[in-house]
Design a protein around this motif. Structure first.
Motif, PDB file in Angstrom:
ATOM      1  N   UNK A  95       4.539   0.802   4.685  1.00  0.00           N
ATOM      2  CA  UNK A  95       5.830   1.272   4.164  1.00  0.00           C
ATOM      3  C   UNK A  95       6.326   0.432   2.986  1.00  0.00           C
ATOM      4  N   UNK A  96       6.393  -0.884   3.190  1.00  0.00           N
ATOM      5  CA  UNK A  96       6.940  -1.755   2.136  1.00  0.00           C
ATOM      6  C   UNK A  96       6.001  -1.883   0.939  1.00  0.00           C
ATOM      7  N   UNK A  97       4.736  -1.594   1.136  1.00  0.00           N
ATOM      8  CA  UNK A  97       3.797  -1.647   0.022  1.00  0.00           C
ATOM      9  C   UNK A  97       3.863  -0.384  -0.846  1.00  0.00           C
ATOM     10  N   UNK A  98       4.291   0.722  -0.267  1.00  0.00           N
ATOM     11  CA  UNK A  98       4.375   1.969  -1.025  1.00  0.00           C
ATOM     12  C   UNK A  98       5.770   2.264  -1.574  1.00  0.00           C
ATOM     13  N   UNK A 103       9.471   4.954  -5.469  1.00  0.00           N
ATOM     14  CA  UNK A 103      10.785   5.134  -6.104  1.00  0.00           C
ATOM     15  C   UNK A 103      10.728   4.938  -7.616  1.00  0.00           C
ATOM     16  N   UNK A 104       9.765   4.151  -8.092  1.00  0.00           N
ATOM     17  CA  UNK A 104       9.604   3.973  -9.539  1.00  0.00           C
ATOM     18  C   UNK A 104       8.625   4.983 -10.128  1.00  0.00           C
ATOM     19  N   UNK A 108       1.222   1.358 -10.653  1.00  0.00           N
ATOM     20  CA  UNK A 108       0.866  -0.002 -11.044  1.00  0.00           C
ATOM     21  C   UNK A 108       1.381  -0.984  -9.993  1.00  0.00           C
ATOM     22  N   UNK A 109       0.893  -2.183 -10.027  1.00  0.00           N
ATOM     23  CA  UNK A 109       1.388  -3.203  -9.103  1.00  0.00           C
ATOM     24  C   UNK A 109       0.338  -3.631  -8.109  1.00  0.00           C
ATOM     25  N   UNK A 110       0.473  -4.861  -7.632  1.00  0.00           N
ATOM     26  CA  UNK A 110      -0.540  -5.468  -6.763  1.00  0.00           C
ATOM     27  C   UNK A 110      -0.628  -4.795  -5.393  1.00  0.00           C
ATOM     28  N   UNK A 111       0.491  -4.296  -4.868  1.00  0.00           N
ATOM     29  CA  UNK A 111       0.451  -3.670  -3.548  1.00  0.00           C
ATOM     30  C   UNK A 111      -0.357  -2.369  -3.563  1.00  0.00           C
ATOM     31  N   UNK A 150       5.846   8.973   1.087  1.00  0.00           N
ATOM     32  CA  UNK A 150       5.253   7.870   0.342  1.00  0.00           C
ATOM     33  C   UNK A 150       3.728   8.011   0.324  1.00  0.00           C
ATOM     34  N   UNK A 151       3.174   8.357   1.475  1.00  0.00           N
ATOM     35  CA  UNK A 151       1.721   8.506   1.580  1.00  0.00           C
ATOM     36  C   UNK A 151       1.251   9.722   0.795  1.00  0.00           C
TER      37      UNK A 151
END
Length: 350
Positions: A95-98, A103-104, A108-111, A150-151
């Motif tokens: 959840x917190x990784x997605x 929302x953006x 991109x991003x490490x998660x 999110x998924x």
């Protein structure tokens, strides 16, 4: 320090060998929960005493289960244990990784990179592995239904190949236990409506089918020892059977480690109903430290014998002779205590 700890360190420091000796047709089809943290005897000072204390909230002996290459290699090797192969994992800490990327609207991003790498590795090194994003808000509002998008977004927008995609979403929500005997039937039907939203949100994925999975307790269709049927979605049945209808698969928390109780509780949870409707069904066994003692294989003081990995496997091997030949086992959970290496009776499968 545990006897196999030196072996554990030498394997962790070298190159991991993936156990792929069995063919797809010979592989078992176990399921396994992979929560965020698990016992880690690689941490200096974390020995069998720490293991038996099992202070998962405060002890430094618990580390993330899949956020490094070494930890993931440990996970894939466990899934490939010969004769005990895992074909479905329910992977937590998604959840917190997605959420930020969703929302953006940015992949991109490490998660996101970590997720793509993890899913690609799992699908590459474990034959026919289904990887589910596991959500466990466990509230009456069934907040997990708001996490499924999110998924869907990740699978449709952030993956370059199918090997980087989640195969499904899994929900572990315990809130129904508090309303299962409610005289206000609308509380129960509303809960089911919200579970249905989980399935409906999964169907919005545009590229391929996103499977859905739910964990039920064996007694959720019962109240006071009696079946509790009610009308929902045009059918009058107990809650367990309604839940079976909603999801592609379920696992049943039987809360016992011995037959015939395991089989009896599977029947109460709707085993025959799920079989008739061709729903994949699992028996969930707990290995972590919890009470009462009869619900777990954790090696603690208990009037019941059999608190080791070998006893767990022995119970699983009794499925066919106890009428569960078409049912699959589900282990709760990776490195908690299964494959942790924290106790002589619970080796790390590396």
């Amino acid at each position: 320090m545990i006897g196999n700890f030196v072996l554990f360190l030498s394997l962790m420091s070298g190159t991991m060998c993936f156990l792929t000796g069995t063919t797809t047709n010979e592989r078992k089809q176990y399921a396994m929960y992979v929560w965020r943290d698990g016992f880690d005897p690689q941490i200096p000072g974390c020995d069998q005493t720490d293991f038996l204390t099992w202070d998962s909230k405060h002890s430094p002996c618990f580390t993330h289960t899949w956020n490094t290459r070494e930890k993931r290699q440990w996970l894939w090797a466990t899934c490939n244990l010969p004769g005990r192969e895992v074909s479905s994992i329910y992977l937590a800490d998604i959840y917190h990784k997605l959420k930020p990327g969703f929302h953006a609207n940015s992949c991109a991003g490490s998660d996101i990179t970590l997720l793509r790498t993890t899913l690609l590795e799992g699908h590459t090194h474990v034959s026919n592995l289904n990887i589910y994003a596991l959500f466990a808000a466990s509230d009456a509002d069934v907040s997990e239904r708001r996490m499924v998008p999110y998924v869907v977004w990740y699978n449709d927008h952030c993956t370059k190949t199918d090997l980087e995609k989640f195969d499904g979403v899994a929900v572990n929500n315990e809130a129904y236990a508090s309303i299962k005997c409610s005289h206000d039937v609308s509380q129960r039907t509303t809960f089911l409506d919200r579970l249905q939203d989980v399935y409906n949100e999964a169907q919005k994925q545009r590229r391929g089918k996103l499977l859905t999975h739910f964990s039920v307790s064996w007694h959720w269709g019962q109240c006071g020892g009696h079946s509790q049927p009610f009308l929902w979605n045009g059918k009058t049945m107990d809650a367990s059977r309604h839940m079976i209808d909603i999801f592609d698969s379920i696992d049943v928390q039987v809360g016992y480690t011995l037959f015939p109780q395991i089989g009896d509780r599977m029947e109460l949870a709707g085993l025959n109903y799920s079989s008739r409707h061709h729903k994949r069904t699992y028996v969930t066994f707990y290995t972590d430290k919890t009470e009462p003692c009869q619900i777990t294989f954790f090696p603690q003081t208990c009037h019941l014998s059999g608190r080791s990995e070998s006893h767990l496997f022995n119970v699983i091997d009794q499925f066919s002779q106890n009428g569960l030949g078409h049912i699959h086992p589900c282990i709760h959970y990776f490195r908690g205590v299964y494959s942790s290496g924290g106790h002589a009776d619970w080796p790390a499968h590396l």
